[in-house]
Design a protein around this motif. Structure first.
Motif, PDB file in Angstrom:
ATOM      1  N   MET A   1      -2.499   6.350  -6.632  1.00  0.00           N
ATOM      2  CA  MET A   1      -2.549   5.703  -7.893  1.00  0.00           C
ATOM      3  C   MET A   1      -2.790   4.240  -7.721  1.00  0.00           C
ATOM      4  SD  MET A   1       0.508   5.346 -10.605  1.00  0.00           S
ATOM      5  CE  MET A   1       0.651   6.884 -11.270  1.00  0.00           C
ATOM      6  N   GLN A   2      -3.616   3.563  -8.632  1.00  0.00           N
ATOM      7  CA  GLN A   2      -3.966   2.068  -8.488  1.00  0.00           C
ATOM      8  C   GLN A   2      -2.998   1.370  -9.471  1.00  0.00           C
ATOM      9  OE1 GLN A   2      -7.981   1.084  -9.009  1.00  0.00           O
ATOM     10  NE2 GLN A   2      -7.644  -0.808  -8.245  1.00  0.00           N
ATOM     11  N   ILE A   3      -2.154   0.308  -8.807  1.00  0.00           N
ATOM     12  CA  ILE A   3      -1.521  -0.350  -9.851  1.00  0.00           C
ATOM     13  C   ILE A   3      -2.122  -1.755 -10.074  1.00  0.00           C
ATOM     14  CG2 ILE A   3       0.597  -1.793  -9.765  1.00  0.00           C
ATOM     15  CD1 ILE A   3       1.954  -0.017  -7.587  1.00  0.00           C
ATOM     16  N   THR A   4      -1.719  -2.063 -11.559  1.00  0.00           N
ATOM     17  CA  THR A   4      -2.521  -3.263 -12.082  1.00  0.00           C
ATOM     18  C   THR A   4      -1.586  -4.138 -12.518  1.00  0.00           C
ATOM     19  OG1 THR A   4      -4.629  -1.875 -12.920  1.00  0.00           O
ATOM     20  CG2 THR A   4      -4.221  -4.013 -13.690  1.00  0.00           C
ATOM     21  N   ALA A   5      -1.453  -5.405 -12.074  1.00  0.00           N
ATOM     22  CA  ALA A   5      -0.680  -6.418 -12.290  1.00  0.00           C
ATOM     23  C   ALA A   5      -1.334  -7.501 -13.354  1.00  0.00           C
ATOM     24  CB  ALA A   5       0.031  -7.224 -11.140  1.00  0.00           C
ATOM     25  N   ILE A   6      -0.599  -8.003 -14.171  1.00  0.00           N
ATOM     26  CA  ILE A   6      -0.825  -9.166 -15.213  1.00  0.00           C
ATOM     27  C   ILE A   6      -0.492 -10.417 -14.620  1.00  0.00           C
ATOM     28  CG2 ILE A   6      -0.685  -9.901 -17.288  1.00  0.00           C
ATOM     29  CD1 ILE A   6      -2.291  -7.096 -17.177  1.00  0.00           C
ATOM     30  N   ARG A   7      -1.182 -11.305 -14.642  1.00  0.00           N
ATOM     31  CA  ARG A   7      -0.986 -12.901 -14.279  1.00  0.00           C
ATOM     32  C   ARG A   7      -1.469 -13.591 -14.898  1.00  0.00           C
ATOM     33  NH1 ARG A   7       1.787 -10.262 -11.072  1.00  0.00           N
ATOM     34  NH2 ARG A   7       1.815 -10.546  -8.817  1.00  0.00           N
ATOM     35  N   GLN A   8      -0.662 -14.797 -15.773  1.00  0.00           N
ATOM     36  CA  GLN A   8      -1.016 -15.848 -16.416  1.00  0.00           C
ATOM     37  C   GLN A   8      -1.472 -17.156 -15.336  1.00  0.00           C
ATOM     38  OE1 GLN A   8      -0.590 -16.839 -19.633  1.00  0.00           O
ATOM     39  NE2 GLN A   8      -0.412 -14.689 -20.123  1.00  0.00           N
ATOM     40  N   VAL A   9      -3.087 -17.575 -15.654  1.00  0.00           N
ATOM     41  CA  VAL A   9      -3.378 -18.465 -14.744  1.00  0.00           C
ATOM     42  C   VAL A   9      -3.862 -19.555 -15.595  1.00  0.00           C
ATOM     43  CG1 VAL A   9      -4.259 -17.180 -12.628  1.00  0.00           C
ATOM     44  CG2 VAL A   9      -5.723 -17.528 -14.966  1.00  0.00           C
ATOM     45  N   GLU A  10      -3.595 -20.971 -15.232  1.00  0.00           N
ATOM     46  CA  GLU A  10      -4.109 -22.101 -15.796  1.00  0.00           C
ATOM     47  C   GLU A  10      -5.324 -22.681 -15.519  1.00  0.00           C
ATOM     48  OE1 GLU A  10      -1.943 -26.174 -15.083  1.00  0.00           O
ATOM     49  OE2 GLU A  10      -0.608 -24.896 -16.364  1.00  0.00           O
TER      50      GLU A  10
ATOM     51  N   CYS B   1      -8.434 -28.014 -18.518  1.00  0.00           N
ATOM     52  CA  CYS B   1      -7.609 -28.478 -19.749  1.00  0.00           C
ATOM     53  C   CYS B   1      -6.214 -27.587 -19.872  1.00  0.00           C
ATOM     54  CB  CYS B   1      -8.493 -27.680 -21.019  1.00  0.00           C
ATOM     55  SG  CYS B   1      -8.457 -25.866 -20.854  1.00  0.00           S
ATOM     56  N   THR B   2      -5.760 -27.118 -18.682  1.00  0.00           N
ATOM     57  CA  THR B   2      -4.365 -26.563 -18.465  1.00  0.00           C
ATOM     58  C   THR B   2      -4.159 -25.209 -19.581  1.00  0.00           C
ATOM     59  OG1 THR B   2      -2.962 -28.076 -19.635  1.00  0.00           O
ATOM     60  CG2 THR B   2      -3.568 -28.558 -17.439  1.00  0.00           C
ATOM     61  N   SER B   3      -4.997 -24.792 -20.382  1.00  0.00           N
ATOM     62  CA  SER B   3      -5.097 -23.685 -21.085  1.00  0.00           C
ATOM     63  C   SER B   3      -4.710 -22.419 -20.387  1.00  0.00           C
ATOM     64  CB  SER B   3      -6.180 -23.472 -21.792  1.00  0.00           C
ATOM     65  OG  SER B   3      -6.174 -22.207 -22.441  1.00  0.00           O
ATOM     66  N   ARG B   4      -3.877 -21.385 -20.588  1.00  0.00           N
ATOM     67  CA  ARG B   4      -3.305 -20.339 -19.925  1.00  0.00           C
ATOM     68  C   ARG B   4      -4.068 -19.273 -20.419  1.00  0.00           C
ATOM     69  NH1 ARG B   4       0.012 -21.377 -16.240  1.00  0.00           N
ATOM     70  NH2 ARG B   4       1.124 -19.395 -15.881  1.00  0.00           N
ATOM     71  N   THR B   5      -4.525 -18.486 -19.242  1.00  0.00           N
ATOM     72  CA  THR B   5      -5.215 -17.231 -19.713  1.00  0.00           C
ATOM     73  C   THR B   5      -4.623 -15.970 -18.758  1.00  0.00           C
ATOM     74  OG1 THR B   5      -7.418 -18.399 -19.915  1.00  0.00           O
ATOM     75  CG2 THR B   5      -7.609 -16.056 -19.273  1.00  0.00           C
ATOM     76  N   THR B   6      -4.837 -14.931 -19.358  1.00  0.00           N
ATOM     77  CA  THR B   6      -4.100 -13.552 -18.806  1.00  0.00           C
ATOM     78  C   THR B   6      -5.385 -12.949 -17.899  1.00  0.00           C
ATOM     79  OG1 THR B   6      -2.571 -13.387 -20.607  1.00  0.00           O
ATOM     80  CG2 THR B   6      -3.037 -11.511 -19.146  1.00  0.00           C
ATOM     81  N   VAL B   7      -5.132 -12.581 -16.837  1.00  0.00           N
ATOM     82  CA  VAL B   7      -5.962 -11.730 -16.092  1.00  0.00           C
ATOM     83  C   VAL B   7      -5.209 -10.606 -15.349  1.00  0.00           C
ATOM     84  CG1 VAL B   7      -7.200 -13.850 -15.324  1.00  0.00           C
ATOM     85  CG2 VAL B   7      -5.659 -13.292 -13.758  1.00  0.00           C
ATOM     86  N   SER B   8      -6.062  -9.593 -15.034  1.00  0.00           N
ATOM     87  CA  SER B   8      -5.545  -8.262 -14.364  1.00  0.00           C
ATOM     88  C   SER B   8      -5.968  -8.282 -13.003  1.00  0.00           C
ATOM     89  CB  SER B   8      -6.030  -7.027 -15.268  1.00  0.00           C
ATOM     90  OG  SER B   8      -5.811  -7.172 -16.571  1.00  0.00           O
ATOM     91  N   ILE B   9      -5.155  -7.869 -12.324  1.00  0.00           N
ATOM     92  CA  ILE B   9      -5.351  -7.873 -10.774  1.00  0.00           C
ATOM     93  C   ILE B   9      -4.907  -6.508 -10.254  1.00  0.00           C
ATOM     94  CG2 ILE B   9      -5.407 -10.374 -10.204  1.00  0.00           C
ATOM     95  CD1 ILE B   9      -2.632  -9.986  -9.442  1.00  0.00           C
TER      96      ILE B   9
ATOM     97  N   ILE C   1     -14.943 -22.487 -17.433  1.00  0.00           N
ATOM     98  CA  ILE C   1     -15.481 -21.284 -16.394  1.00  0.00           C
ATOM     99  C   ILE C   1     -14.784 -21.910 -15.005  1.00  0.00           C
ATOM    100  CG2 ILE C   1     -16.966 -19.907 -15.215  1.00  0.00           C
ATOM    101  CD1 ILE C   1     -18.747 -20.188 -17.494  1.00  0.00           C
ATOM    102  N   TYR C   2     -13.985 -20.885 -14.614  1.00  0.00           N
ATOM    103  CA  TYR C   2     -13.227 -21.163 -13.229  1.00  0.00           C
ATOM    104  C   TYR C   2     -13.017 -19.852 -12.557  1.00  0.00           C
ATOM    105  CZ  TYR C   2      -8.949 -20.272 -15.580  1.00  0.00           C
ATOM    106  OH  TYR C   2      -7.552 -19.765 -16.500  1.00  0.00           O
ATOM    107  N   TRP C   3     -12.665 -20.149 -11.157  1.00  0.00           N
ATOM    108  CA  TRP C   3     -12.421 -18.709 -10.442  1.00  0.00           C
ATOM    109  C   TRP C   3     -10.818 -18.794 -10.099  1.00  0.00           C
ATOM    110  CZ3 TRP C   3     -16.433 -15.761  -8.892  1.00  0.00           C
ATOM    111  CH2 TRP C   3     -17.532 -16.085  -9.623  1.00  0.00           C
ATOM    112  N   VAL C   4     -10.575 -17.656  -9.959  1.00  0.00           N
ATOM    113  CA  VAL C   4      -8.856 -17.211  -9.671  1.00  0.00           C
ATOM    114  C   VAL C   4      -9.111 -16.589  -8.237  1.00  0.00           C
ATOM    115  CG1 VAL C   4      -6.828 -16.099 -10.069  1.00  0.00           C
ATOM    116  CG2 VAL C   4      -8.246 -17.325 -11.665  1.00  0.00           C
TER     117      VAL C   4
END
Length: 61
Positions: free
Chosen positions: A1-10, A14-22, A51-54
């Motif tokens: 089973m593959q686990i997916t986690a959610i992270r908030q990245v800045e 502009c320091t706006s926060r975005t949610t990404v799934s990993i 646009i940026y990279w995590v």
């Protein structure tokens, strides 16, 4: 089973926060305005259109 986690990245612009799934819960998400030469990473666009990279790191640099 593959686990997916959610992270908030800045957004590095502009320091706006975005949610990404990993795929794993045991990694750290590090924002960067440019793509890294190696490693697992994902492209993100913040709510202001920047646009940026995590890079996903397991913490053992």
């Amino acid at each position: 089973m593959q686990i997916t986690a959610i992270r908030q990245v800045e957004c590095p612009v502009c320091t706006s926060r975005t949610t990404v799934s990993i795929r794993r819960d045991d990694v750290e998400a590090i924002s960067n305005p440019s793509v890294a030469a190696f490693g697992e990473q994902t492209k993100v666009t913040c709510s202001n259109g920047h646009i940026y990279w995590v890079q996903l790191s397991n913490g053992s640099h």
